[in-house]
Motif scaffolding. Structure first.
Motif, PDB file in Angstrom:
ATOM      1  N   ARG A  52      20.831  16.410  37.334  1.00 41.67           N
ATOM      2  CA  ARG A  52      19.511  16.156  36.764  1.00 41.67           C
ATOM      3  C   ARG A  52      19.631  16.250  35.248  1.00 41.67           C
ATOM      4  NH1 ARG A  52      19.687  21.525  38.231  1.00 41.67           N
ATOM      5  NH2 ARG A  52      19.089  23.007  36.601  1.00 41.67           N
ATOM      6  N   GLN A  53      18.610  15.830  34.554  1.00 40.41           N
ATOM      7  CA  GLN A  53      18.607  15.963  33.100  1.00 40.41           C
ATOM      8  C   GLN A  53      18.434  17.440  32.720  1.00 40.41           C
ATOM      9  OE1 GLN A  53      19.107  13.739  30.477  1.00 40.41           O
ATOM     10  NE2 GLN A  53      19.868  12.518  32.190  1.00 40.41           N
ATOM     11  N   PRO A  54      19.169  17.911  31.730  1.00 41.23           N
ATOM     12  CA  PRO A  54      18.987  19.300  31.283  1.00 41.23           C
ATOM     13  C   PRO A  54      17.592  19.508  30.700  1.00 41.23           C
ATOM     14  CG  PRO A  54      21.024  18.344  30.400  1.00 41.23           C
ATOM     15  CD  PRO A  54      20.230  17.215  30.986  1.00 41.23           C
ATOM     16  N   THR A  55      17.164  20.743  30.671  1.00 44.79           N
ATOM     17  CA  THR A  55      15.885  21.096  30.055  1.00 44.79           C
ATOM     18  C   THR A  55      15.868  20.634  28.601  1.00 44.79           C
ATOM     19  OG1 THR A  55      15.632  23.029  31.487  1.00 44.79           O
ATOM     20  CG2 THR A  55      14.378  23.031  29.432  1.00 44.79           C
ATOM     21  N   THR A  56      14.811  19.961  28.219  1.00 45.15           N
ATOM     22  CA  THR A  56      14.702  19.469  26.845  1.00 45.15           C
ATOM     23  C   THR A  56      14.107  20.547  25.940  1.00 45.15           C
ATOM     24  OG1 THR A  56      12.467  18.611  27.118  1.00 45.15           O
ATOM     25  CG2 THR A  56      14.286  17.138  27.720  1.00 45.15           C
ATOM     26  N   THR A  57      14.233  20.321  24.647  1.00 44.02           N
ATOM     27  CA  THR A  57      13.637  21.246  23.685  1.00 44.02           C
ATOM     28  C   THR A  57      12.128  21.327  23.888  1.00 44.02           C
ATOM     29  OG1 THR A  57      15.363  20.642  22.096  1.00 44.02           O
ATOM     30  CG2 THR A  57      13.448  21.802  21.234  1.00 44.02           C
ATOM     31  N   ALA A  58      11.498  20.185  24.095  1.00 45.00           N
ATOM     32  CA  ALA A  58      10.041  20.161  24.285  1.00 45.00           C
ATOM     33  C   ALA A  58       9.636  20.947  25.527  1.00 45.00           C
ATOM     34  CB  ALA A  58       9.553  18.715  24.377  1.00 45.00           C
ATOM     35  N   GLN A  59      10.377  20.781  26.612  1.00 37.41           N
ATOM     36  CA  GLN A  59      10.076  21.515  27.843  1.00 37.41           C
ATOM     37  C   GLN A  59      10.254  23.020  27.647  1.00 37.41           C
ATOM     38  OE1 GLN A  59      12.892  19.493  30.363  1.00 37.41           O
ATOM     39  NE2 GLN A  59      11.354  18.107  31.226  1.00 37.41           N
ATOM     40  N   PHE A  60      11.316  23.397  26.958  1.00 35.66           N
ATOM     41  CA  PHE A  60      11.577  24.816  26.702  1.00 35.66           C
ATOM     42  C   PHE A  60      10.453  25.436  25.873  1.00 35.66           C
ATOM     43  CE2 PHE A  60      13.331  28.029  23.782  1.00 35.66           C
ATOM     44  CZ  PHE A  60      13.773  28.979  24.694  1.00 35.66           C
ATOM     45  N   ILE A  61      10.059  24.738  24.821  1.00 35.31           N
ATOM     46  CA  ILE A  61       9.010  25.269  23.941  1.00 35.31           C
ATOM     47  C   ILE A  61       7.696  25.404  24.713  1.00 35.31           C
ATOM     48  CG2 ILE A  61       7.550  24.647  21.977  1.00 35.31           C
ATOM     49  CD1 ILE A  61      10.110  23.579  20.642  1.00 35.31           C
ATOM     50  N   LYS A  62       7.397  24.440  25.584  1.00 35.09           N
ATOM     51  CA  LYS A  62       6.182  24.508  26.368  1.00 35.09           C
ATOM     52  C   LYS A  62       6.204  25.732  27.283  1.00 35.09           C
ATOM     53  CE  LYS A  62       3.152  21.633  29.240  1.00 35.09           C
ATOM     54  NZ  LYS A  62       2.986  20.307  29.879  1.00 35.09           N
ATOM     55  N   GLN A  63       7.369  26.033  27.857  1.00 42.87           N
ATOM     56  CA  GLN A  63       7.504  27.189  28.747  1.00 42.87           C
ATOM     57  C   GLN A  63       7.354  28.508  27.986  1.00 42.87           C
ATOM     58  OE1 GLN A  63      11.357  26.611  30.512  1.00 42.87           O
ATOM     59  NE2 GLN A  63      10.753  24.747  31.594  1.00 42.87           N
ATOM     60  N   VAL A  64       7.963  28.567  26.814  1.00 45.45           N
ATOM     61  CA  VAL A  64       8.009  29.828  26.063  1.00 45.45           C
ATOM     62  C   VAL A  64       6.705  30.107  25.316  1.00 45.45           C
ATOM     63  CG1 VAL A  64       9.159  31.040  24.154  1.00 45.45           C
ATOM     64  CG2 VAL A  64      10.509  29.787  25.838  1.00 45.45           C
ATOM     65  N   TYR A  65       6.085  29.072  24.772  1.00 41.51           N
ATOM     66  CA  TYR A  65       4.922  29.269  23.898  1.00 41.51           C
ATOM     67  C   TYR A  65       3.607  28.851  24.559  1.00 41.51           C
ATOM     68  CZ  TYR A  65       8.284  30.023  20.122  1.00 41.51           C
ATOM     69  OH  TYR A  65       9.290  30.513  19.336  1.00 41.51           O
TER      70      TYR A  65
END
Length: 292
Positions: free
Chosen positions: A278-291
């Motif tokens: 699958r595609q790795p977690t993107t920066t945008a997805q990570f930021i949405k999860q964290v913030y």
């Protein structure tokens, strides 16, 4: 028998979790720990603990007995970078004496002319370790990791939600940020499938991201405007000094910011996606999860 070093660290723990998830029986997994007490959770799962320290070659040789595949998680020694290299050389020597059949090493993405990079010492240690592994004659797999996504909140600063400012001298540079857990998952894939001996893999994201883009994503997640400012290095250091940031951390922030600015961390590659399926977690997805 698969042995994972650094087994109580954040990365090593995740590798062990993924090995078990992939159906490898705990009796076929061992974990190298410096303190057996800290590995109690692993032992409770049926994973065999082997006590050893990267600085103690004899203990390593004993710990590696009967090991078929060894995952060498790179040293995180907080002293001189040269200490890490010595630690790695000790593990390589011990693995050869113990007749380990396959050595897997967690390295770091390296581009040509890395000797001139802000993180040259760090990269040189990895390069020397990679060469020593190849010279050892041991069948090997080298996993060149991209920089962790988990570093973004550290670089952005703990007060970014309040200040609305990212202050980091990375200029227009980009990095191929990757999630630690997904790198661990990729390692588990390599440890449990065939065809990886004497291979070097770049495990980075398929898209590199700048701090301008990170600021935009943060703006969306926080619901407020976040601006990215990239001052000259000297000004950045002076600001951190004024607010009492320890010199060690000022040096670390400057080093990594400069490496991003130099483009040393922009290494887009599809190998990680292939290993994950699958595609790795993107920066945008990570930021949405964290913030969020």
């Amino acid at each position: 028998m698969i042995l994972v070093t650094g087994a109580t660290g954040q990365y090593g723990t995740k590798v062990l979790e993924h090995l078990l998830h992939k159906g490898i029986e705990a009796q076929h997994i061992s974990a190298l720990v410096r303190d057996a007490a800290k590995g109690q959770t692993l032992q409770d799962q049926g994973i065999e603990l082997r006590v050893g320290d990267y600085a103690d070659v004899d203990a390593l040789i004993q710990a590696f007995q009967g090991v078929d595949t060894l995952l060498l998680v790179s040293s995180n020694d907080r002293g001189a970078v040269e200490n890490r290299t010595v630690h790695h050389l000790n593990v390589i020597h011990a693995a050869k004496v113990a007749q380990v059949k396959h050595l897997v090493y967690t390295s770091f993405v390296t581009k040509p002319a890395f000797q001139h990079a802000a993180i040259a010492d760090f990269l040189t240690s990895h390069a020397q370790t990679e060469q020593a592994i190849k010279d050892s004659g041991l069948p090997y797999t080298i996993l060149q990791h991209g920089i962790y996504l988990e570093m973004i909140p550290i670089f952005a600063g703990g007060q970014v939600a309040e200040t609305g400012i990212i202050l980091f001298p990375a200029q227009e540079g980009k990095a191929s940020w990757v999630l630690r857990a997904e790198l661990a998952e990729a390692a588990a894939h390599v440890l449990t499938t065939k065809g990886h001996k004497n291979q070097t893999y770049v495990l980075a994201n398929t898209e590199a991201t700048s701090f301008q883009a990170i600021a935009k994503d943060l703006s969306g997640s926080l619901g407020k405007d976040v601006r990215y400012q990239s001052p000259p290095v000297e000004e950045f250091q002076a600001i951190l000094q004024q607010v009492g940031v320890p010199e060690m951390y000022i040096g670390m922030f400057t080093m990594w910011a400069s490496a991003v600015a130099q483009g040393m961390l922009e290494v887009e590659d599809a190998t990680l996606a292939t290993f994950l399926g699958r595609q790795p977690t993107t920066t945008a997805q990570f930021i949405k999860q964290v913030y969020n």
